[in-house]
Write an enzyme that holds these catalytic residues in place. Structure first.
Site, PDB file in Angstrom:
ATOM      1  N   CYS A 203       0.811  -1.217   0.000  1.00 26.94           N
ATOM      2  CA  CYS A 203       0.000   0.000   0.000  1.00 26.94           C
ATOM      3  C   CYS A 203       0.846   1.270   0.000  1.00 26.94           C
ATOM      4  O   CYS A 203       0.381   2.330  -0.415  1.00 26.94           O
ATOM      5  CB  CYS A 203      -0.915   0.015   1.216  1.00 26.94           C
ATOM      6  SG  CYS A 203      -1.748  -1.556   1.531  1.00 26.94           S
TER       7      CYS A 203
ATOM      8  N   CYS B  87     -14.348  -1.850   5.724  1.00 27.16           N
ATOM      9  CA  CYS B  87     -13.217  -2.371   4.960  1.00 27.16           C
ATOM     10  C   CYS B  87     -13.072  -1.549   3.680  1.00 27.16           C
ATOM     11  O   CYS B  87     -14.066  -1.254   3.010  1.00 27.16           O
ATOM     12  CB  CYS B  87     -13.437  -3.830   4.579  1.00 27.16           C
ATOM     13  SG  CYS B  87     -13.814  -4.935   5.954  1.00 27.16           S
TER      14      CYS B  87
ATOM     15  N   HIS C  22      -8.708   2.145  -2.910  1.00 30.82           N
ATOM     16  CA  HIS C  22      -7.347   1.739  -2.554  1.00 30.82           C
ATOM     17  C   HIS C  22      -6.691   0.899  -3.641  1.00 30.82           C
ATOM     18  O   HIS C  22      -6.452  -0.296  -3.466  1.00 30.82           O
ATOM     19  CB  HIS C  22      -7.380   0.990  -1.230  1.00 30.82           C
ATOM     20  CG  HIS C  22      -6.042   0.606  -0.706  1.00 30.82           C
ATOM     21  ND1 HIS C  22      -4.913   1.379  -0.884  1.00 30.82           N
ATOM     22  CD2 HIS C  22      -5.634  -0.486   0.014  1.00 30.82           C
ATOM     23  CE1 HIS C  22      -3.880   0.785  -0.314  1.00 30.82           C
ATOM     24  NE2 HIS C  22      -4.287  -0.347   0.231  1.00 30.82           N
TER      25      HIS C  22
END
Length: 378
Positions: free
Chosen positions: A84, A205, A329
């Site tokens: 990430c 989430c 993301h």
């Protein structure tokens, strides 16, 4: 020769919207973000002296394929992978190169097209299952849930404190045209969504996503040719977990330690930060990070969030663009998106998300293999 006193400026930023784009290639996403960043900076591609590509799922040669779409000028292109935090680490590498005098103007492109579902973690270098994977500890919702359970047991925080992070992030995402999710959620909707790992429900989430980001960095001297209001990247540092007897070796473990080092390097402290980005892949991430960055005392993160302190109008606005939870993301692009939002906030260009009088911004990003923390200022 380089000069460690050289100041580094974020000259331009750009994004491809985050979401699902099956008709587009990774190169399409990267090119769109890069062109937007160059337009924002006012530079031509021939001005870029080095390229860095943050990517995780994408293939090994994706950096070259993206930069070649912009031109074949012979510049070195480096692929960077830190899950990430890939493009966050790429930005630090570019900063170090500029300070050392190796390059002057660099572009970081972060890209990802991610498959649906849980990420396959817990494997060793040769593909074998590691002890972490064998014990079932490589499921990130489970890891964050255990941290939340521990926080509730030690400090009395409540499930709704974590759920409120998602409510706030989705409210901010509505105000961000680049966000994957631009729909508000109520606390009841978040808490009543399908349970994933107690107390984390589905709407707590972050999604897997497609998207691209781009950041152009240069020396202060070069920046003077393009802007009279530079945004400085004053400190950027990374760290990996530190072994502590009796403690779980969590990927975000060194956050408090690294944050202190970054504050010292920048000559600033928690009270100076006006707006922040944090790695909220799951809602406990924000509750824990506000404590570790020094925005509130240890154990008070849940109440701090619940009382609205991380709202756009709060004491420490965080993830004003929706964060990972709502903005989305695409792993390789996330770090660049974090820089983009902070830069737009410090420039006063965030529109309905704008934090009043923002002068100092902080970024916390966590990847498998370490964390990255940065401070930017006007």
């Amino acid at each position: 020769m380089g000069n460690n006193g050289t100041k580094v400026v974020v000259l331009g930023v750009g994004l491809h919207p985050f979401g699902r784009f099956p008709e587009k290639s990774v190169a399409d996403l990267g090119r769109t973000a890069a062109l937007e960043a160059m337009k924002d900076a006012g530079v031509d591609y021939k001005d870029i002296q080095a390229g860095y590509c943050g990517r995780v799922v994408a293939s090994a040669g994706v950096g070259l394929s993206i930069f070649e779409e912009l031109g074949s000028t012979g510049i070195p292109v480096t692929n960077v992978e830190l899950a990430c935090a890939s493009s966050s680490r790429a930005a630090e590498l570019a900063v170090n190169g500029i300070k050392a005098g190796v390059h002057d103007t660099c572009m970081i492109v972060g890209v990802e097209k991610m498959p649906r579902g849980m990420l396959p973690l817990g494997f060793g270098a040769g593909g074998e299952v590691s002890f972490v994977g064998a014990m079932g500890l490589a499921l990130l919702p489970g890891e964050y849930a255990l941290q939340a359970q521990r926080h509730m047991a030690l400090y009395g925080s409540k499930p709704e404190h974590f759920a409120q992070v998602s409510v706030k992030s989705h409210r901010n995402g509505v105000l961000n045209p680049y966000a994957q999710y631009q729909v508000p959620l109520t606390l009841e909707e978040v808490m009543n969504s399908r349970m994933v790992a107690d107390p984390i429900t589905l709407y707590q989430c972050c999604p897997t996503s497609d998207g691209g980001s781009a950041v152009i960095l240069c020396s202060e001297e070069t920046a003077r040719r393009y802007t009279t209001k530079p945004i400085y990247l004053v400190a950027s540092m990374g760290a990996t977990p530190i072994y502590t007897p009796g403690e779980v070796n969590l990927s975000e473990g060194p956050t408090a330690w690294l944050a202190q080092k970054v504050y010292e390097k920048a000559g600033l402290g928690p009270d100076d930060v006006d707006v922040a980005q944090c790695h909220d892949a799951f809602t406990p991430g924000e509750v824990l990070t506000v404590e570790k960055l020094g925005f509130c005392k240890e154990g008070e993160g849940g109440v701090f969030v619940w009382e609205g302190n991380t709202e756009i109008t709060g004491k420490k606005p965080m993830n004003t663009d929706g964060g990972l939870l709502s903005r989305g993301h695409p792993m390789g692009a996330t770090g660049g998106a974090m820089i983009t939002e902070i830069v737009r906030q410090l420039r006063g260009e965030a529109g309905p998300r704008q934090v009043a009088n923002a002068k100092v911004g902080m970024i916390h990003n966590a990847g498998i293999g370490g964390i990255q923390i940065s401070i930017l200022s006007t």
